[in-house]
Design an enzyme around this catalytic site. Sequence first.
Site, short mmCIF file in Angstrom:
data_model
loop_
_atom_site.label_atom_id
_atom_site.label_comp_id
_atom_site.label_asym_id
_atom_site.label_seq_id
_atom_site.Cartn_x
_atom_site.Cartn_y
_atom_site.Cartn_z
N ASN A 125 0.75 -1.16 0.02
CA ASN A 125 0.02 0.00 -0.03
C ASN A 125 0.79 1.24 0.11
O ASN A 125 0.51 2.21 -0.56
CB ASN A 125 -0.91 -0.12 1.29
CG ASN A 125 -0.36 -0.16 2.46
OD1 ASN A 125 0.71 -0.60 2.52
ND2 ASN A 125 -0.92 0.59 3.63
N GLY B 144 1.82 -6.18 7.28
CA GLY B 144 1.01 -6.86 6.43
C GLY B 144 -0.33 -7.28 6.96
O GLY B 144 -0.64 -6.83 7.72
N THR C 170 -3.26 -9.45 8.97
CA THR C 170 -3.42 -10.12 9.89
C THR C 170 -3.05 -11.83 9.86
O THR C 170 -2.45 -12.40 10.64
CB THR C 170 -4.65 -10.02 10.93
OG1 THR C 170 -4.55 -8.71 11.32
CG2 THR C 170 -4.67 -10.75 12.22
N THR D 286 -1.35 -13.22 7.32
CA THR D 286 0.00 -13.55 7.13
C THR D 286 0.81 -13.59 8.41
O THR D 286 1.62 -14.33 8.71
CB THR D 286 0.52 -12.70 6.03
OG1 THR D 286 -0.36 -12.52 5.22
CG2 THR D 286 1.71 -13.04 5.54
N GLU E 111 3.23 -5.64 12.33
CA GLU E 111 2.46 -4.55 12.14
C GLU E 111 1.16 -4.92 11.11
O GLU E 111 1.53 -5.26 9.55
CB GLU E 111 3.12 -3.27 11.56
CG GLU E 111 4.32 -2.63 12.20
CD GLU E 111 3.84 -1.95 13.43
OE1 GLU E 111 2.70 -1.74 13.66
OE2 GLU E 111 4.61 -1.96 14.58
N CYS F 260 -3.42 1.32 6.09
CA CYS F 260 -3.86 0.61 7.37
C CYS F 260 -4.60 1.60 8.33
O CYS F 260 -5.09 1.41 9.42
CB CYS F 260 -2.56 -0.04 8.13
SG CYS F 260 -1.05 0.86 8.15
N GLU G 150 7.09 0.08 16.01
CA GLU G 150 8.05 0.86 15.38
C GLU G 150 8.42 2.08 15.69
O GLU G 150 7.57 2.61 16.57
CB GLU G 150 7.74 0.64 13.78
CG GLU G 150 7.43 -1.07 13.50
CD GLU G 150 7.45 -1.30 11.93
OE1 GLU G 150 6.56 -0.48 11.03
OE2 GLU G 150 8.10 -2.20 11.50
P1 NDP Z 1 0.06 -9.44 2.74
O1 NDP Z 1 -0.09 -10.10 4.19
O2 NDP Z 1 -0.68 -10.38 1.92
O3 NDP Z 1 1.70 -9.34 2.35
C1 NDP Z 1 2.56 -8.43 3.34
C2 NDP Z 1 3.86 -9.15 2.66
O4 NDP Z 1 4.08 -10.55 3.38
C3 NDP Z 1 4.16 -9.42 1.29
O5 NDP Z 1 5.54 -8.86 0.79
C4 NDP Z 1 3.74 -10.58 1.03
O6 NDP Z 1 4.44 -11.06 -0.04
C5 NDP Z 1 4.59 -11.14 2.25
N1 NDP Z 1 3.99 -12.60 2.51
C6 NDP Z 1 2.82 -13.06 2.24
N2 NDP Z 1 2.75 -14.38 2.67
C7 NDP Z 1 3.81 -14.66 3.13
C8 NDP Z 1 4.46 -15.54 4.03
N3 NDP Z 1 3.96 -17.01 4.09
N4 NDP Z 1 5.79 -15.70 4.44
C9 NDP Z 1 6.21 -14.45 4.67
N5 NDP Z 1 5.80 -13.46 3.73
C10 NDP Z 1 4.64 -13.58 3.04
O7 NDP Z 1 -0.55 -7.97 3.05
P2 NDP Z 1 -0.65 -7.07 1.86
O8 NDP Z 1 0.47 -7.03 1.12
O9 NDP Z 1 -2.08 -7.50 1.04
O10 NDP Z 1 -1.08 -5.60 2.54
C11 NDP Z 1 -2.31 -5.19 3.29
C12 NDP Z 1 -2.10 -5.56 4.61
O11 NDP Z 1 -1.18 -4.69 5.32
C13 NDP Z 1 -3.65 -4.93 5.39
O12 NDP Z 1 -4.22 -5.91 6.17
C14 NDP Z 1 -2.88 -3.60 5.90
O13 NDP Z 1 -3.82 -3.26 7.07
C15 NDP Z 1 -1.74 -4.14 6.48
N6 NDP Z 1 -0.82 -2.94 6.66
C16 NDP Z 1 -0.47 -2.82 8.02
C17 NDP Z 1 0.31 -1.67 8.49
C18 NDP Z 1 0.55 -1.41 9.87
O14 NDP Z 1 1.74 -0.71 10.16
N7 NDP Z 1 -0.03 -2.38 10.96
C19 NDP Z 1 0.59 -0.47 7.53
C20 NDP Z 1 0.13 -0.96 5.96
C21 NDP Z 1 -0.67 -2.17 5.70
P3 NDP Z 1 3.40 -10.98 -1.40
O15 NDP Z 1 2.79 -9.76 -1.67
O16 NDP Z 1 4.66 -10.92 -2.66
O17 NDP Z 1 2.80 -12.27 -1.49
#
Ligand code: NDP
Length: 479
Positions: A150, A226, A228, A230, A248, A282, A460
Amino acid sequence: MERLQNFIDGAYCDPVKGQYIDNYEPASGKVYSQIPNSTEEDVELAVAAAEKAFPIWSSMSTTERSAIMVKLSEGIQARMDEFVQAESRDNGKPLSLAAHVDIPRAVSNFHFFATAIVHYASESHNMEGVGVNYTLRKPIGIVGCISPWNLPLYLFSWKIAPALAAGNCVVAKPSEITPYTSYLLGKVAKEAGMPDGVLNILHGEGKFAGDAIVKHPKIKAISFTGGTATGEYIARTAAPMFKKLSLELGGKNPNIIFADCDFKEMLSTTLRSSFANQGQICLCGSRIFVERSIYDKFKEEFVKRVDGTVVAHPNNPEAKLGAVVSKPHMEKVLSYVKLAKEEGGTVLSGGERVIVEGYEDGYYLRPTVIEGLSYDCRTNQEEIFGPVVTITPFDTEEEALMMANSTKYGLSATLWTSNLKRAHRIANELDAGIVWINSWLVRDLRTPFGGMKASGVGREGGWEALRFFTEPKNVFVKY
Ligand code: NDP
């Protein structure tokens, strides 16, 4: 078609298995580049490079490390336009947003931690007549940083910068959906004089490269932002290996509006906090609770503003919203609009796809406002992470608080009131890691950033990040 490469040991390289995946441009729905689909073999190479670099990087003085990181930050600044264009093209966000928020904040992240580290001091505790304790804070070693799509470079740098400043070597993976700016970062790091192997950037899918990072025994800490689900998987995988974890995760943030607020300011900020970055921040406030005495006025004026919001190609200077990040994500958001209707909600604005002339396959959605839902229905409990908000009236402070705290998440909250006592009282009671009063997304990099409940573990920002990326060691000396 352009093929991106991994950045390992100070050089760009192809993935070991030679596999690539398509990278889509959300604004047109077309593939415009390919990225490595890295595997554990690539992670192995990155870890070997990081292991070799760690003694060099960790034994450098903090002023030397700081100087390299300042140059890195200046390197991004010098290529501002290239980074802005790349971020907007990869993610679908308006160019103006990438230019005013994403890339400048990535520059600040590197600069902030480059300078923070030279002021970072460890504690000492005197035991009168007995001796003194002091705490060493040593870099952990090799750390893994995994970030979402994002705010691609912004969140990538939010992890990498403190990790590097604290003396660690990094194996990092941006989201597969938005790889481009982190791809560019490799050459900026090289130009800044970052020793080879200190920063390694791998591209590819979470289930392969991400998973291999999480499982690698030599990677001692994982900083993840990412979803929750994941995060939960990562926690389960990393816990038996006793890795340090910073998670996060998702949010479903409340925006509580009292009748005594500054209505005009609240309205324009609420428009932003609802739909900035197509609602894919987020910290966006997706559940809006409005005191009943101003509910109708709010509804009328908010919907009028939302109806007039321009959704357009990210390069269009008029665009307030660009495209959402991917086709599956667009479909997910639309499925929630359908669910909201099934749950008895009324769509007051939006709720559908927008066809932008010349970019008919792009992933554009109208900002959407829904009313008439119960606070505990699925639409109001699950993270949609798109341009969709619900509005709900409330009668008392207690009711607003109860509804605000009713989800499994606890990332951020926004509160609009001019009653100072009430503002402090509610801020104290909200289940949220961050509370904005009469404002939204005002960030001070020194403050703890993160959420409670299912929104994450750890914080963080500022000293919190430097503490996470260091291992404390207490030493006692007898007088
Ligand atoms: P994901 O959880 O799908 O992915 C996040 C990252 O994790 C990506 O690089 C993804 O790779 C990687 N990933 C996926 N599966 C695995 C695994 N099994 N092992 C290790 N890494 C993995 O999230 P999104 O990218 O869809 O992001 C959106 C989410 O992030 C929303 O829920 C949002 O709320 C949250 N978010 C939270 C923030 C916070 O500060 N709390 C800030 C911004 C977003 P790939 O994409 O290549 O599959």
